[in-house]
Write an enzyme that holds these catalytic residues in place. Sequence first.
Site: not given
Ligand code: AGP
Length: 609
Positions: A2, A27, A74, A100-101, A482, A486, A489, A604
């Site tokens: 959120c 977000r 969210w 938020n939380g 990685e 990409k 996701e 995010k």
């Molecule tokens: C990666 O593209 C994702 N957004 C997700 O895996 C992200 O890297 C992970 O949640 C860690 O987030 P942070 O780097 O903000 O801790």
Amino acid sequence: MCGIVGYIGTDHAKEKVIDGLRRLEYRGYDSAGIAIPDGRKIRIVKAVGELKNLEAKASDPTFDAPVAIGHTRWATHGKPTELNAHPHGNMDNSIAIVHNGIIENYQELREWLTVEYGVKFKSETDSEVIAHLIGLYYDGDLLSAVNKAVADMRGAYAVAAMAAREPDKIVAVRKDTPLVVGHGSGFNMIASDVPALLKYTRDVYFIENNETVVLTKDSVVIFDEKGNEVERDIQAVEWKADAADKADYDHFMLKEIHEQPRVIQDTLFNRLNPDDSIKLDDISMTKEDIDNFNKIYIIACGTAYHAGLVGKMVIEKMTKIPVEIDVASEFRYRETFIDDRTLFIAISQSGETLDTLAALRDAKERGARILSVVNAVGSSIARESHDVFYTLAGPEVAVASTKAYTTQLICMYLIGLYMGSTKGTVGREYYEFILNELKELPDKVGRILLSEEKYKKLAERYHFNDHVFFIGRGLDSGVSYEGSLKLKEISYIHSFAIAAGELKHGTIALMDADSLVIALATQDRLYEKMVSNIVEIQARGAHIIGVAKEGRTEIEKTSDEVIYIPNCADEVAPVLAVIPLQIFAYYVALERGCNIDKPKNLAKSVTVE
Ligand code: AGP
């Protein structure tokens, strides 16, 4: 996740709050709302869907005031409906809150309020209990009522509250969920994240865990959990106001991919003294500290974890200290051997990932030295570390992390060089060799970006594949994880990364003519082995896209396509090899009509466990 925005000043708060919420759209959300006092009570307008729906519903010009709080939701508890959207009011809407939380004990609080006080709940959310609790304790002093309500709550929360009888203030409180105050002349703002504030002010106060803040149009007063006033310096946010918008790109992700030459340059060159020695902004680690370490843990999640996979090999090689790496959500449940000779490196773009923050707290409690590599200035992980190494990537808005990853890699190299040269395990010659390799990266990344059209064509050709494998050895193995993340996701393709040497232990059974394999072969000393892996896979009919350094043309004989990256030392190849994989994932997702910046089910920053 959120988004919260509050504004208190001298004029129209509505447009500023809605504009701030728009800056937090990255977000992810499914409904939104805004609350404004009208002198007698608080009027709340909410809408499902995009912010434009809220704007339409809140367009009545009389629905405005110098103060407002707003929210993008969210959904966690309760479907995305208007009733479940925030802000939530108590029964007579004399109190309104945004949250938020997650309130972990909301069920028992809901029951208690219903049975003991006859509260009638309107929504299915956990958050609504906060409004009723504050309403229950409210006797004309909003700060005191918020503190009493918080004492009943368990969980993670960032809350902003207002009272109809005190329209000249906003009270906010946070625990394990970010809140930042924007300070302006004649106004103050509160938000979940900096981008919501940038259009109005770059002067911010970061609110620490368990702190409460009282905003009026002319004052910001912060209290610690004991109720003592806290002195806090204003921090000036360097980001440019437009840093958090798409400029002329179709998506934040593509913009951020293209920002990589500059942010790699910033992250590297801002750390070098004129004599090329490394200056670390927020690191107070001494030679004694470094000589004292006998083990290093790198703990992170997702993409940050993948940067750690590269960091492990690089830092081990440079410091000759054993490096353990683990995903934060697993690390916490292991028997770990952490003491005051342990260096604990937490990597996190947002600096708010609760899994990583919780692991950091465990390690800190056991005496480890905490070094965090973070992008979000002043975030929880940064503030709870002994030393912070900021990736100067600027705001990364797309859920799929790109520029944060490559700048995290730069930090891994710099940490390795800094510690190794301090310990004496990295000699002058090797130090200069690697540093020169790093200095050439911005140009080499820029050269790769010039081939965007080629990777787009590959995506057009292969976007229909539902099973994609990424393989590599050594440093390429970390990059293959990685590349796979990409793709999966943002395009929702079932992609899978595996160390190439592991293929023969089972996974190769999956290879057939429907398989697409992206084989990374950038490591000179492992190139031959990778080529023979590719031959084995090709024999099963799979399609192969090879990734190799310019000039290593052997791979062409056994691959359907080859992506070449500029020549470089093995150690720094991950920074280059990942770029085509980012672009490939982007265009595959585009071909498949996916929501690139806000993929389904993802946020995010994951501030829940
Ligand atoms: C990666 O593209 C994702 N957004 C997700 O895996 C992200 O890297 C992970 O949640 C860690 O987030 P942070 O780097 O903000 O801790």
